[in-house]
Design a protein around this motif. Structure first.
Motif, mmCIF file in Angstrom:
data_model
loop_
_atom_site.group_PDB
_atom_site.id
_atom_site.type_symbol
_atom_site.label_atom_id
_atom_site.label_comp_id
_atom_site.label_asym_id
_atom_site.label_seq_id
_atom_site.Cartn_x
_atom_site.Cartn_y
_atom_site.Cartn_z
ATOM 1 N N VAL A 53 -54.911 -2.398 -64.008
ATOM 2 C CA VAL A 53 -56.076 -2.522 -63.127
ATOM 3 C C VAL A 53 -55.690 -3.241 -61.845
ATOM 4 O O VAL A 53 -56.128 -2.878 -60.754
ATOM 5 C CB VAL A 53 -57.220 -3.252 -63.860
ATOM 6 N N ALA A 54 -54.834 -4.274 -61.959
ATOM 7 C CA ALA A 54 -54.407 -5.020 -60.769
ATOM 8 C C ALA A 54 -53.692 -4.103 -59.792
ATOM 9 O O ALA A 54 -53.919 -4.172 -58.569
ATOM 10 C CB ALA A 54 -53.500 -6.174 -61.183
ATOM 11 N N MET A 55 -52.843 -3.213 -60.310
ATOM 12 C CA MET A 55 -52.115 -2.296 -59.432
ATOM 13 C C MET A 55 -53.073 -1.315 -58.747
ATOM 14 O O MET A 55 -52.934 -1.028 -57.558
ATOM 15 C CB MET A 55 -51.068 -1.519 -60.237
ATOM 16 N N ALA A 56 -54.061 -0.840 -59.493
ATOM 17 C CA ALA A 56 -55.020 0.098 -58.907
ATOM 18 C C ALA A 56 -55.830 -0.570 -57.806
ATOM 19 O O ALA A 56 -56.045 0.019 -56.735
ATOM 20 C CB ALA A 56 -55.949 0.640 -59.996
ATOM 21 N N LEU A 57 -56.260 -1.820 -58.041
ATOM 22 C CA LEU A 57 -57.045 -2.532 -57.032
ATOM 23 C C LEU A 57 -56.202 -2.886 -55.815
ATOM 24 O O LEU A 57 -56.682 -2.826 -54.683
ATOM 25 C CB LEU A 57 -57.662 -3.792 -57.642
ATOM 26 N N THR A 58 -54.973 -3.231 -56.053
ATOM 27 C CA THR A 58 -54.093 -3.583 -54.932
ATOM 28 C C THR A 58 -53.805 -2.363 -54.066
ATOM 29 O O THR A 58 -53.864 -2.422 -52.841
ATOM 30 C CB THR A 58 -52.774 -4.172 -55.468
ATOM 31 N N GLU A 59 -53.484 -1.251 -54.714
ATOM 32 C CA GLU A 59 -53.188 -0.027 -53.974
ATOM 33 C C GLU A 59 -54.384 0.426 -53.137
ATOM 34 O O GLU A 59 -54.237 0.913 -52.007
ATOM 35 C CB GLU A 59 -52.795 1.089 -54.948
ATOM 36 N N ALA A 60 -55.594 0.260 -53.692
ATOM 37 C CA ALA A 60 -56.797 0.750 -53.021
ATOM 38 C C ALA A 60 -57.533 -0.356 -52.281
ATOM 39 O O ALA A 60 -58.706 -0.197 -51.950
ATOM 40 C CB ALA A 60 -57.716 1.397 -54.043
ATOM 41 N N ASN A 61 -56.839 -1.466 -51.988
ATOM 42 C CA ASN A 61 -57.511 -2.621 -51.399
ATOM 43 C C ASN A 61 -58.250 -2.247 -50.114
ATOM 44 O O ASN A 61 -59.446 -2.545 -49.944
ATOM 45 C CB ASN A 61 -56.481 -3.720 -51.117
ATOM 46 N N GLU A 62 -57.583 -1.593 -49.211
ATOM 47 C CA GLU A 62 -58.203 -1.250 -47.932
ATOM 48 C C GLU A 62 -59.373 -0.294 -48.119
ATOM 49 O O GLU A 62 -60.406 -0.400 -47.448
ATOM 50 C CB GLU A 62 -57.158 -0.636 -47.001
ATOM 51 N N LEU A 63 -59.195 0.638 -49.051
ATOM 52 C CA LEU A 63 -60.253 1.604 -49.320
ATOM 53 C C LEU A 63 -61.504 0.912 -49.851
ATOM 54 O O LEU A 63 -62.627 1.186 -49.409
ATOM 55 C CB LEU A 63 -59.744 2.638 -50.339
ATOM 56 N N ILE A 64 -61.327 -0.001 -50.794
ATOM 57 C CA ILE A 64 -62.468 -0.728 -51.367
ATOM 58 C C ILE A 64 -63.139 -1.587 -50.301
ATOM 59 O O ILE A 64 -64.375 -1.671 -50.225
ATOM 60 C CB ILE A 64 -62.015 -1.581 -52.564
ATOM 61 N N VAL A 65 -62.333 -2.238 -49.450
ATOM 62 C CA VAL A 65 -62.886 -3.062 -48.363
ATOM 63 C C VAL A 65 -63.797 -2.223 -47.474
ATOM 64 O O VAL A 65 -64.906 -2.638 -47.107
ATOM 65 C CB VAL A 65 -61.746 -3.710 -47.548
ATOM 66 N N ASN A 66 -63.362 -1.018 -47.108
ATOM 67 C CA ASN A 66 -64.163 -0.154 -46.239
ATOM 68 C C ASN A 66 -65.432 0.335 -46.927
ATOM 69 O O ASN A 66 -66.514 0.318 -46.346
ATOM 70 C CB ASN A 66 -63.333 1.037 -45.778
ATOM 71 N N LEU A 67 -65.292 0.791 -48.165
ATOM 72 C CA LEU A 67 -66.437 1.388 -48.856
ATOM 73 C C LEU A 67 -67.482 0.356 -49.256
ATOM 74 O O LEU A 67 -68.682 0.657 -49.297
ATOM 75 C CB LEU A 67 -65.964 2.154 -50.095
ATOM 76 N N ALA A 68 -67.062 -0.850 -49.586
ATOM 77 C CA ALA A 68 -67.999 -1.892 -50.016
ATOM 78 C C ALA A 68 -68.388 -2.833 -48.879
ATOM 79 O O ALA A 68 -69.083 -3.820 -49.116
ATOM 80 C CB ALA A 68 -67.394 -2.685 -51.177
#
Length: 885
Positions: free
Chosen positions: A769-784
């Protein structure tokens, strides 16, 4: 080609159907490719489109367009049925308005009047089906009175005649006193009416007492020829073999033992009237009972009923019989009873089971192979439970009454001599040669064939039988019949029998029994109830695609659909969603040149790209599999979920920042978008043909290089590519989407302004899960809408709110975006309000009088409300506790 800002179904649908017809896009030619054929159930020539037609048309056209796009050589052949009794009634009503009857015109002129009516109105249902988008080969439209079809009917009749399968005899039939004709079972509508169950005493002939029978039709007692009791009924063991005096007559009739007498009905003893009840007729044959006809073809009592009753209308006679029985002290109790009353479906006259001389076709010999092919799986039913029903009916099949006392229809090809001899032939001249008399001395039988006789030949006659045509050789057997459950026996079974008997093959491989559409209250629709729905009204308001989509969404195998206009409106909303998403994609592609048709190399794809391609291919597989098993609702659900939830709500939002750049990644995103939208349009075209054609044309023009198709209905149906289905991207995107949802909810619950950027933290529970969140960090920042997403090993301290997802905890720092003290006060007021509501709800449910007296639904509603308040209070308490940390 640019899409308009708003989707206007009327403009798009009218233009595209005209265009398809102009291009002759539905025409089928036999010869090459894999054949796929549907001969649509022919609507009555008098009919207009109803909501059941609309459902069946949506199903058939979906299958037609799907198989055409899949590369099959598809023929969907339309037509209409001459509808003997329905058409005759329509024309007779027109005559009545002029003060005329058909007898005033005579047979020849009346039949011509029927043809005039057909020429004027007979094709209107074709225009209505075209409004729905049905892609039938209209050049092949058939009518059951066409000369070639008449030839098929004569051939079938004569073949059965020569084998002794057609005979003339007396049996009990459904008789309409108004139409003066035998009536098919499908033309009988049953209506439950309040009535009485009359108990009447029949004295024993030896004066030892009486036996009591129960009946709902006292007038028919005048035609009784026995009283039946069950052989297992000990109450009447000594009565069997004795005789009773039939009241109001001078006849004595026997007491017989027969298993069809039910011990739990009435007194357990039943009157037997062989000339006026089908079960009684069969019992009469078993016991060789006389057949006394006491009600005539006009619904009046005959001379056999006795001079006191002869000539009386049957229901007037009922009243007099009851008076006379009471006067003799032979009338017992009369209990309220719901009577299942058979009505003529066309004129609503109460039908009379009547012993009548008719033409019949023997069925047992024909039914045997039709049973075998279903047992062997050569004909499959969807849902499969209908196979059992079919087999049960076929195993108990009765001879078929094929004659009708009408003028409009296929006149029975039998000619009579003056001395009562007869022969079957194609013409009077042929019959005269066989009978050895001048043709002038012959008269043709007055009756016409049951409409279902011609309908039974539909799959073979429409393809040219009895001629050995190219169409018949190429497209027979047909592939699927979609039909309603009520004609499973009268039509489906008979088509199986005729197909096997005349051609040697089943008429179709699959029988899909579509659902019955009820109104919103779950009641059957009917004109008399005023609860019918005109599908063309729905098309006018929301468009044909919306109506088709809403019906297919519910076309599962539970066999009941509750129609709701709201569902059609929501389907229209779905079409608008598809339109608006497509406009966004097209604007993103505008001016970007060609090369959009080629997917990028795998190494250029991002995780969201791989995810949407994986989800697309899973959806293609799901939709295709569902169509193959006629699970229309599952196909629609899969397509809806992909387009709305995954493509529009997620992927389009994800790629917006990429599309605004000019680097190579923007080109990757555009090509993935083009592929996803193109595949989705082709995937959904069979269900919603108009909107997909309009958008697809614009999409094709966005990259004209390599374009070879003029219309989407000839474009290839998408096939799932298993190499594109990828577990890892789906898992990673699942974590991303769950995180974004959790963070958005946390923001909303904390009262953070939608535009505010906030700090967030994630506490992963695993390295995956940590790897998935790290990889998608910028994406999550934009969407949320975050300022930053930090990775923590433990929950942060301070004014944070958050939520858990599977494998991680997520937190939003609200200390800098809201006034914590004011938020505490606000939460306190909300807690107090909820606690007051809880107290009131608990007090109400603690009140025994309320719980015992209120309807169960009201009590359950209160309990559900209380549970919801308790959950709300717990959530508020948790939020307040987080602000204290």
């Amino acid at each position: 080609m640019e899409l308009a800002k708003a989707y206007e179904p009327k403009v798009v649908e009218g233009r595209w159907y005209s265009e398809w017809l102009a291009r002759d896009a539905f025409r089928a030619t036999p010869g090459s490719g894999r054949p796929y054929c549907i001969t649509i159930p022919p609507p009555n020539v008098t009919g207009s489109l109803h909501i059941g037609h609309a459902l069946n048309a949506a199903v058939l056209d979906t299958m037609t367009r799907w198989r055409r796009m899949a590369g099959d050589n598809v023929l969907c052949l339309p037509g209409t049925d001459h509808a003997g009794i329905a058409t005759q009634n329509v024309v007779e009503r027109d005559l009545a308005a002029q003060g005329l009857t058909r007898h005033d015109l005579g047979r020849e002129r009346f039949v011509e009047r029927c043809w005039e009516w057909r020429r004027q109105y007979g094709d209107r249902i074709y225009l209505q089906l075209q409004k729905l988008g049905c892609s039938y080969d209209w050049s092949r439209a058939r009518f059951t009175m066409d000369p070639s079809y008449v030839e098929a009917i004569h051939e079938a009749f004569l073949r059965w005649w020569k084998r002794g399968l057609i005979y003339r005899g007396k049996r009990v039939v459904n008789w309409c006193p108004r139409c003066r004709s035998a009536i098919s079972d499908i033309e009988v509508s049953s209506e439950e009416r309040p009535g009485k169950l009359y108990h009447m005493r029949y004295p024993f002939a030896n004066g030892s007492g009486f036996i009591t029978i129960a009946t709902t039709r006292p007038e028919t007692m005048l035609g009784d020829t026995a009283v039946a009791v069950n052989p297992e009924d000990a109450r009447y063991a000594g009565a069997v073999g004795t005789k009773v005096r039939l009241p109001l007559t001078d006849r004595e009739i026997p007491v017989i033992a027969d298993e069809y007498a039910r011990m739990d009905f009435g007194s357990g003893a039943v009157k037997v009237t062989p000339a006026h009840d089908l079960d009684d007729f069969e019992a009469g044959l078993r016991h060789r009972l006389p057949q006394v006809v006491v009600i005539g073809e006009d619904g009046a009592m005959t001379l056999a009923a006795g001079p006191r009753y002869a000539g009386m209308e049957r229901f007037d006679c009922r009243r007099l019989v009851l008076e006379d029985m009471a006067a003799q002290g032979l009338l017992g109790d009369a209990e309220d009873y719901v009577v299942k009353t058979p009505l003529c479906d066309r004129c609503k006259t109460v039908l009379e089971p009547l012993l009548s001389e008719q033409w019949f076709a023997r069925q047992t010999e024909l039914a045997a192979p039709a049973i075998d092919v279903v047992r062997a799986g050569d004909v499959r039913f969807w849902p499969d439970r209908y196979a059992r029903i079919y087999l049960d009916w076929m195993g108990n099949i009765r001879d078929w009454c094929i004659s009708r006392q009408l003028w409009w229809g296929h006149r029975i090809p039998v000619w009579w001599t003056l001395d009562g001899r007869y022969a079957a032939a194609r013409s009077g001249a042929e019959a005269a040669a066989e009978l050895g008399v001048p043709e002038a001395d012959l008269r043709q039988d007055e009756d016409v064939l049951d409409t279902w006789f011609s309908s039974a030949l539909w799959p073979i006659a429409t393809l040219g039988w009895p001629a050995e045509t190219e169409d018949l050789a190429f497209w027979y057997p047909t592939n699927v019949l979609s039909t309603a459950q009520e004609i499973l026996f009268l039509w489906v079974a008979r088509m199986v029998m005729t197909g096997l008997d005349f051609v040697g093959q089943v008429p179709f491989r699959d029988v899909y029994v579509h659902a019955t559409i009820l109104d919103e209250r779950g009641e059957r629709m009917s004109k008399s109830k005023g609860n019918g729905v005109d599908p063309l009204d729905m098309v006018e308001r929301y468009g044909a695609d919306a109506l088709r989509f809403s019906l297919l969404q519910q076309a599962g195998k539970n066999q009941d659909i509750r129609f709701s206009e709201e569902r059609v409106r929501l389907a229209g909303t779905f079409c608008n969603k598809l339109w608006n998403a497509s406009r966004f994609v097209l604007l993103s592609l505008e001016g970007k040149g060609g090369g959009l048709r080629e997917l990028p190399a795998d190494e250029a794809l991002t995780t969201p790209d791989r995810w949407i391609l994986s989800r697309l291919n899973r959806t293609i597989d799901a939709v295709t599999s569902a169509l193959a098993t006629y699970d229309m609702d599952d196909a629609m659900r899969a397509a809806y979920a992909f387009l709305w939830d995954e493509l529009c709500d997620w992927y389009l939002e994800i790629v917006k920042p990429r599309l605004r750049s000019d680097d190579a990644d923007a080109g990757v995103a555009r090509r993935v978008l083009w592929h996803a939208l193109d595949s989705t349009l082709r995937l959904m075209h069979p269900m919603v043909p108009f909107i997909t054609e309009e958008i697809w044309q614009a999409l094709e023009n966005a990259d004209p290089t390599g374009r070879t198709r003029e219309t989407i209905l000839r474009a290839p149906y998408p096939q799932a590519d298993p190499t594109r289905i990828a577990e890892a991207p789906e898992e990673r995107m699942g974590i991303v989407m769950a995180s974004v949802r959790a963070l958005r909810n946390a923001r909303a619950e904390a009262g953070v302004a939608p535009a505010a950027r906030v700090l967030a933290a994630a506490v992963p529970g695993s390295r995956r899960v940590a790897m998935a969140l790290t990889e998608a960090n910028e994406l999550i920042v934009n969407l949320a809408r975050l300022s930053e997403l930090q990775m923590h090993d433990a929950p942060p301290g301070g004014a944070w709110v958050g939520a858990a997802i599977d494998g991680a905890e997520l937190f939003v720092d609200v200390g800098l975006t809201i006034d914590v003290d004011k938020e505490r006060e606000r939460l306190g007021r909300e807690v107090a309000s909820v606690e007051r509501d809880l107290a009131r709800g608990r007090a109400k449910l603690a009140n025994e009088q309320f719980v015992s007296r209120a309807p169960e639904a009201v009590v359950q509603r209160e309990r559900a409300s209380l549970a919801g308040l308790e959950e709300r209070l717990a959530s508020l308490a948790e939020r307040r506790a987080r602000l204290e940390r």
